[in-house]
Design a protein around this motif. Structure first.
Motif, PDB file in Angstrom:
ATOM      1  N   HIS A 118      -1.667  22.011   4.538  1.00 37.45           N
ATOM      2  CA  HIS A 118      -0.684  21.760   3.491  1.00 37.45           C
ATOM      3  C   HIS A 118       0.662  21.380   4.093  1.00 37.45           C
ATOM      4  O   HIS A 118       1.229  20.357   3.703  1.00 37.45           O
ATOM      5  CB  HIS A 118      -0.535  22.855   2.435  1.00 37.45           C
ATOM      6  CG  HIS A 118       0.388  22.343   1.384  1.00 37.45           C
ATOM      7  ND1 HIS A 118      -0.029  21.544   0.358  1.00 37.45           N
ATOM      8  CD2 HIS A 118       1.738  22.361   1.314  1.00 37.45           C
ATOM      9  CE1 HIS A 118       1.023  21.112  -0.315  1.00 37.45           C
ATOM     10  NE2 HIS A 118       2.115  21.596   0.248  1.00 37.45           N
ATOM     11  N   HIS A 122      -3.506  26.915  -2.659  1.00 40.00           N
ATOM     12  CA  HIS A 122      -3.868  26.092  -3.820  1.00 40.00           C
ATOM     13  C   HIS A 122      -5.022  25.146  -3.512  1.00 40.00           C
ATOM     14  O   HIS A 122      -5.538  24.499  -4.409  1.00 40.00           O
ATOM     15  CB  HIS A 122      -2.653  25.346  -4.397  1.00 40.00           C
ATOM     16  CG  HIS A 122      -2.041  24.320  -3.507  1.00 40.00           C
ATOM     17  ND1 HIS A 122      -0.691  24.103  -3.461  1.00 40.00           N
ATOM     18  CD2 HIS A 122      -2.563  23.447  -2.631  1.00 40.00           C
ATOM     19  CE1 HIS A 122      -0.432  23.144  -2.607  1.00 40.00           C
ATOM     20  NE2 HIS A 122      -1.545  22.733  -2.082  1.00 40.00           N
ATOM     21  N   HIS A 123      -5.419  25.076  -2.255  1.00 39.44           N
ATOM     22  CA  HIS A 123      -6.615  24.292  -1.940  1.00 39.44           C
ATOM     23  C   HIS A 123      -7.873  25.143  -2.064  1.00 39.44           C
ATOM     24  O   HIS A 123      -8.966  24.660  -1.826  1.00 39.44           O
ATOM     25  CB  HIS A 123      -6.525  23.728  -0.521  1.00 39.44           C
ATOM     26  CG  HIS A 123      -5.408  22.749  -0.362  1.00 39.44           C
ATOM     27  ND1 HIS A 123      -5.552  21.416  -0.655  1.00 39.44           N
ATOM     28  CD2 HIS A 123      -4.120  22.906   0.015  1.00 39.44           C
ATOM     29  CE1 HIS A 123      -4.396  20.801  -0.444  1.00 39.44           C
ATOM     30  NE2 HIS A 123      -3.509  21.683  -0.042  1.00 39.44           N
TER      31      HIS A 123
HETATM   32 CU   LIG Z   1      -1.618  21.503  -0.551  1.00 41.56          CU
END
Ligand SMILES: [Cu+2]
Ligand code: HEM
Lengths: 548, 208
Positions: free
Chosen positions: A259, A308-309
Motif C-alpha cells: 500500500h 483494506h486489501h
Molecule cells: Cu491499498
C-alpha cells in the motif's frame, strides 16, 4: 581547514552543456552526473514500458472473445503476471523519481549534484541487473503468481521462474532504497543559500515524502520475498499452514509494503502536477503548506491502511473496521491537493499547452480513481467488488490515468530543459487528448464489468461481458497510439535542425528555469542564491515565452 | 572519504560530514525495517502457538546465547571507544579498539558456529538427513531461528569486514572527526541492537 566554499566561477560565461561535455560511451556509462543518469533511466524504463505494454496487448487481445482463444490458461496467467511485475517495479516506481527526480532535485534546490553521485550511478546499475534478471524470466517462460506473489500459490503450487522473479524484485529494491537515501540527504544538506524549507518547490516536497517510503517500506518487501523464496526452496513454513505457518501473514507483510508502494507511484506525480499547474496558471499555488504537508501526511497515513486489501481474507471485523476508517482518512490529503490545484487555476490566465492538458487529465482521472478508492474502502461495497474488474479499473485510474499521465506531462514540460529542444506543441496537445480519451474508453468499461461481477485474472468469461471487453480492447488500441506519438515527436525534436529551447520556454518560476537549456555540467554557472518565495509570479524577469 | 577531502557536490567539509552521517542513519532505518519482517513473523508465530513456541525456545542453548550477548555488547563498546580515541587524536588506540571489536565479533561468530553445530547434531537443523523435530511448531520455530540468526550473522560478517577496513585505513584512524570509524561503529551498534532484540525473542522466550 577546508571549510571555505570551494566553487571557483569558470572564466567564461557559457560553459558547455552537460550533453556537449563529452561524447564517449564511457562518459555515459561511468557518469556521476545526475542529469546523465536521469537519461540512462529514461531509456531503460522506456524499454521496460514497451515489454509491459506488449504483455498488456496480449491480455487485451485475448479478452476480445469469451473463450480466451489466443492464450492458454497458463499463458494468460503469465501474461498478466509479467505485465504487473514489469509495470510496477521496472517502469512506474522508477519513472518519475529516477528520471525527472534525478534530473530536477539538485537543480531545483540549487546544487551541483545529488549528495552521493556514485551511489546514484550504482542505483542505476542495480536496477539494470535486476532488469536483466527479469528479462531472463520473460524468455525462460515467465511466472504465473501475479505481481502479488500470494502464498501458498507462489510458494508451493506456481510452476514458473518464481525464485528468479523474486530475486529480481529483491535486487531492484536496493536501487530504490539508495535513490531514496540520496534524495533525503540531498534535500537536507545541499539546498542553495536562501533555499529554506518554505521555499522548496512542491516537487521537492513530494520527492521527500516518497523517499521516506522508499527507505522504510522497501526493506519489508525484501524480507517478505526472501521468506517466500526460502519457503519455496527449503520449505521453511512461515507462510505454510501445513506446518502451522500463516499464509495471511504474507498478505499482511506484502501489503504493509505495497500500500505505501501505491503512494510511491502516485506521490511524485502529485509533485509534478503542482509544478505544471502553477506554471500554466502563472500564479502562486493556493495553500502552499497544505499541499506540502499533504504529501507528508499521505506518506505517514499510507503506512496504516494496508488491511483494506484484506477485507475478505478473514481478518477480524474489528481490524477491518479500523482499516476502513483509516483508508477513508488517507483520501483527505489527496483531496486537499485537488482543491488547491483547482483554486490555483481559478480565474487564472492559463496557457493551454500540452503539459497543462496532461495535468488536467491527471486531475480528472485521479479524482475518479480516488473516489472509487473510497468506495472500495467501505467494507460493504468492497465485499461485493473485491477481486473484480472494479478494483482493476480503480488502480489503473490512479496508476496509469494518474501517474503515467503526470509522467508524460512532466516529460513534456521539462523536455526543453533536459534536451535543449522544443517539441511540436500541436502534436503534444493531440497526444494528451488522445491519451485521455483512449484511457477512459479502455478503463471505464472495467468499472461496469467489475460491478456486474467480472472477476479479475480470468480470461474465460460469460458471453454477456463481451461487449464491454471489446470496447475496452478498442480503447487500448487508441491509448497505444496516444502513448506512441510522443516517442516520435520528442525524438524528432532531437534531430539536427530541431528548434532550440530558450532557458525558460514556459515563463515559469523555479531555479531550473534560470539556467540554460540544457544546463551546464554543474547546473549553474555560479552558485544561485534564493531570495524569493516559490511560485513567485509574476516573474521579476519575465522570460522569453515562445509559443509553439 | 575519511581523509577530510571535500568531494563533489559539496562545498564544505563540515556539510559533507553531516551528509555522510545522515546517509548512514537512513540506511540503518532501512535495516531496522528489514529485520522488522522477521520480528513480525516471530510475533505471529508466538501468538498463534503460545505453548509450542515456548517449548521450542526451551531447546535453544540459553547460556550460549547469553554469552554471545555479552560478547557482542562488549564488541560494541570497543567500537565506541575507537570513535572516542580517534576524536582525541589517539590513532593507535583507535586501531587497537577496532581490532578488539573485530576479535570479539569473530568470537561471536565462533560461538554461533558451535551452537549451530550442536543443533545439527541434535537434528534441529532443517533440511538435513538427521533432522527430527518433536512437532510442527518446533520445526517452524527452528526455521525462523535459523533465518533470523543467519541473516544477523550475515550482517555481523559484513560489519567485521567494515571494522577491519577502518582499522587498516590510516586516514580513517587519524581523522579527528572520526567520520569513517563513526559510521562503521554506528553500523556495528545496529548489528548489536538487532541481536539485543533477537535474544529475548528467541532465547529468553524459553525460560520457565
Ligand atoms: Cu491499498
Ligand atoms: C484515495 C485513496 C485510496 C483509497 C481509499 C484506496 C482504496 C483501495 C482499496 C480498498 C483497495 C482494495 C480493493 C480490493 O482488493 O478489494 C485498493 C486496491 C488497489 N489500489 Fe487503491 N486506494 C486509494 C488510492 C490508491 C492509489 C493512490 C493507488 C496507486 C497509485 C492505488 C492503487 C491500488 C492498487 C494497485 C490496488 C490493487 C492491488 C491488487 O490487488 O493488485 N490506490 N485501493
Amino acid at each position: 581547514m577546508t571549510d571555505e566554499p570551494r566553487f571557483e566561477h569558470p572564466p567564461e560565461e557559457r560553459a558547455p552543456s552537460y550533453l556537449a561535455e563529452s561524447h564517449s560511451l564511457r562518459s555515459w556509462f561511468f557518469t556521476t552526473d545526475h542529469k546523465r543518469i536521469a537519461l540512462l533511466y529514461l531509456v531503460s524504463i522506456t524499454l521496460f514500458f514497451l515489454i509491459g505494454a506488449g504483455a498488456a496487448a496480449l491480455i487485451r487481445l485475448d479478452l476480445l472473445t469469451p473463450q480466451g482463444d489466443l492464450l492458454t490458461n497458463d499463458g494468460y496467467n503469465r501474461a498478466f503476471s509479467i505485465h504487473g511485475i514489469i509495470m510496477v517495479w521496472f517502469f512506474l516506481i522508477p519513472s518519475i523519481p529516477n528520471v525527472l527526480g534525478n534530473f530536477l532535485v539538485p537543480i531545483m534546490i540549487g546544487t551541483r549534484d545529488l549528495a552521493f553521485p556514485r551511489l546514484n550511478l550504482l542505483s542505476w546499475y542495480i536496477y539494470i541487473l535486476s532488469g536483466l534478471l527479469t528479462l531472463y524470466v520473460v524468455v525462460s517462460g515467465g511466472v504465473d503468481t501475479g505481481w502479488t506473489f500470494y502464498t501458498p500459490l507462489s510458494s508451493v503450487y506456481a510452476n514458473g521462474a518464481v525464485v528468479a522473479t523474486i530475486v529480481a524484485v529483491f535486487i531492484s529494491g536496493f536501487s530504490t532504497i539508495l535513490t531514496g537515501l540520496n534524495f533525503i540527504v540531498t534535500i537536507h544538506k545541499l539546498r542553495a543559500p536562501g533555499m529554506t524549507w518554505s521555499r522548496l518547490p512542491l516537487f521537492i516536497w513530494s520527492h521527500y515524502a516518497v523517499s521516506i517510503i522508499f527507505v522504510l517500506a522497501t526493506p519489508v518487501l525484501a524480507i517478505t520475498l526472501l521468506l517466500v523464496a526460502a519457503e519455496r526452496l527449503i520449505g521453511i513454513g512461515v507462510f505454510d499452514p501445513r506446518l502451522g505457518g500463516d499464509p495471511l501473514l504474507f498478505q499482511h507483510l506484502f501489503w504493509f509494503y505495497s500500500h505505501p508502494a501505491v503512494y510511491i507511484m502516485v506521490l511524485p506525480a502529485l509533485g509534478v502536477v503542482s509544478e505544471l499547474i502553477t506554471a500554466a496558471a502563472h500564479k502562486r499555488i493556493f495553500g502552499y503548506w497544505f499541499v506540502a504537508f499533504a504529501s507528508i501526511a499521505i506518506a505517514v497515513i499510507g503506512f496504516m491502511v494496508w488491511g483494506h486489501h484484506m477485507f475478505v481474507s478473514g481478518q477480524s471485523v474489528f481490524a477491518s473496521a479500523v482499516f476502513s476508517f483509516l483508508s477513508i482518512a488517507v483520501a483527505v490529503p489527496s483531496a486537499i491537493k485537488v482543491y488547491n490545484w483547482t483554486a490555483t487555476l481559478y480565474k487564472a490566465d492559463v496557457a493551454i499547452d500540452a503539459p497543462l492538458l496532461f495535468a488536467l487529465g491527471f486531475i480528472g482521472l485521479f479524482v475518479a480513481g480516488g473516489l472509487t478508492g473510497l468506495m472500495l474502502a467501505m467494507l460493504a461495497i468492497d465485499v461485493h467488488v473485491t477481486d473484480t474488474y472494479f478494483v482493476v479499473a480503480h488502480f489503473h485510474y490512479i496508476m496509469v490515468g494518474g501517474s503515467v499521465t503526470a509522467f508524460f506531462g512532466g516529460l513534456h514540460f521539462w523536455w526543453p530543459k533536459m534536451t535543449g529542444r522544443l517539441y511540436n506543441e500541436t502534436l503534444g496537445r493531440i497526444a494528451a487528448i488522445l491519451i485521455l480519451v483512449g484511457f477512459n474508453i479502455t478503463f471505464f468499461p472495467q468499472f461496469l464489468l467489475g460491478y456486474q461481477g467480472m472477476p479479475r485474472r480470468y480470461h474465460v468469461y460469460p458471453p454477456e461481458f463481451q461487449v464491454l471487453h471489446v470496447i475496452s480492447s478498442l480503447g487500448a488500441a487508441l491509448l497505444a497510439v496516444g502513448y506512441a506519438m510522443p516517442a516520435f515527436y520528442l525524438l524528432w525534436s532531437l534531430l539536427p535542425g530541431g528548434r532550440r529551447a530558450p532557458a525558460n520556454p514556459w515563463g515559469a518560476s523555479g531555479l531550473e528555469w534560470t539556467t540554460s537549456s540544457p544546463p551546464p555540467k554543474h547546473n549553474f554557472i555560479a552558485q544561485p542564491v534564493v531570495v524569493r518565495q516559490p511560485y513567485d509570479y509574476p516573474l521579476a524577469h519575465p522570460a522569453s515565452r515562445d509559443d509553439g | 572519504m575519511a581523509e577530510g577531502g571535500v568531494q563533489e557536490p559539496f562545498a564544505r567539509a563540515a556539510r559533507q560530514r553531516e551528509a555522510e552521517r545522515l546517509g548512514m542513519l537512513i540506511f540503518l532505518a532501512s535495516e531496522v525495517m528489514l529485520f522488522g519482517g522477521i520480528f513480525a513473523a516471530a510475533l505471529a508465530l508466538r501468538l498463534e502457538h503460545p505453548a509450542g513456541y515456548v517449548d521450542a525456545a526451551h531447546h535453544l542453548k540459553l547460556w550460549l546465547g547469553t554469552a554471545n550477548t555479552g560478547v557482542l555488547l562488549t564488541s560494541s563498546l570497543c567500537a565506541a571507544l575507537a570513535v572516542q580515541a580517534a576524536r582525541n587524536g589517539q590513532a593507535r588506540w583507535a586501531a587497537c579498539a577496532l581490532w578488539g571489536a573485530v576479535a570479539l565479533g569473530t568470537v561471536f561468530l565462533a560461538i554461533k558456529g558451535v551452537e549451530y553445530a550442536g543443533e545439527y547434531r541434535e537434528g534441529l537443523m532443517p533440511g538435513m538427513a538427521t533432522t527430527h523435530f518433536e512437532g510442527r511448531t518446533q520445526q517452524l520455530f527452528m526455521n525462523l531461528y535459523f533465518i533470523g540468526t543467519g541473516l544477523h550473522a550475515v550482517h555481523v560478517t559484513f560489519g567485521l569486514a567494515l571494522l577491519a577496513a577502518a582499522a587498516l585505513n590510516r586516514g580513517a584512524r587519524q581523522d579527528r572527526h572520526a567520520m569513517l570509524i563513526g559510521n562503521v561503529a554506528l553500523y556495528w551498534h545496529l548489528v548489536d541492537v538487532i541481536w539485543v532484540f533477537l535474544y529475548p525473542t528467541l532465547y529468553l522466550a524459553g525460560v520457565r
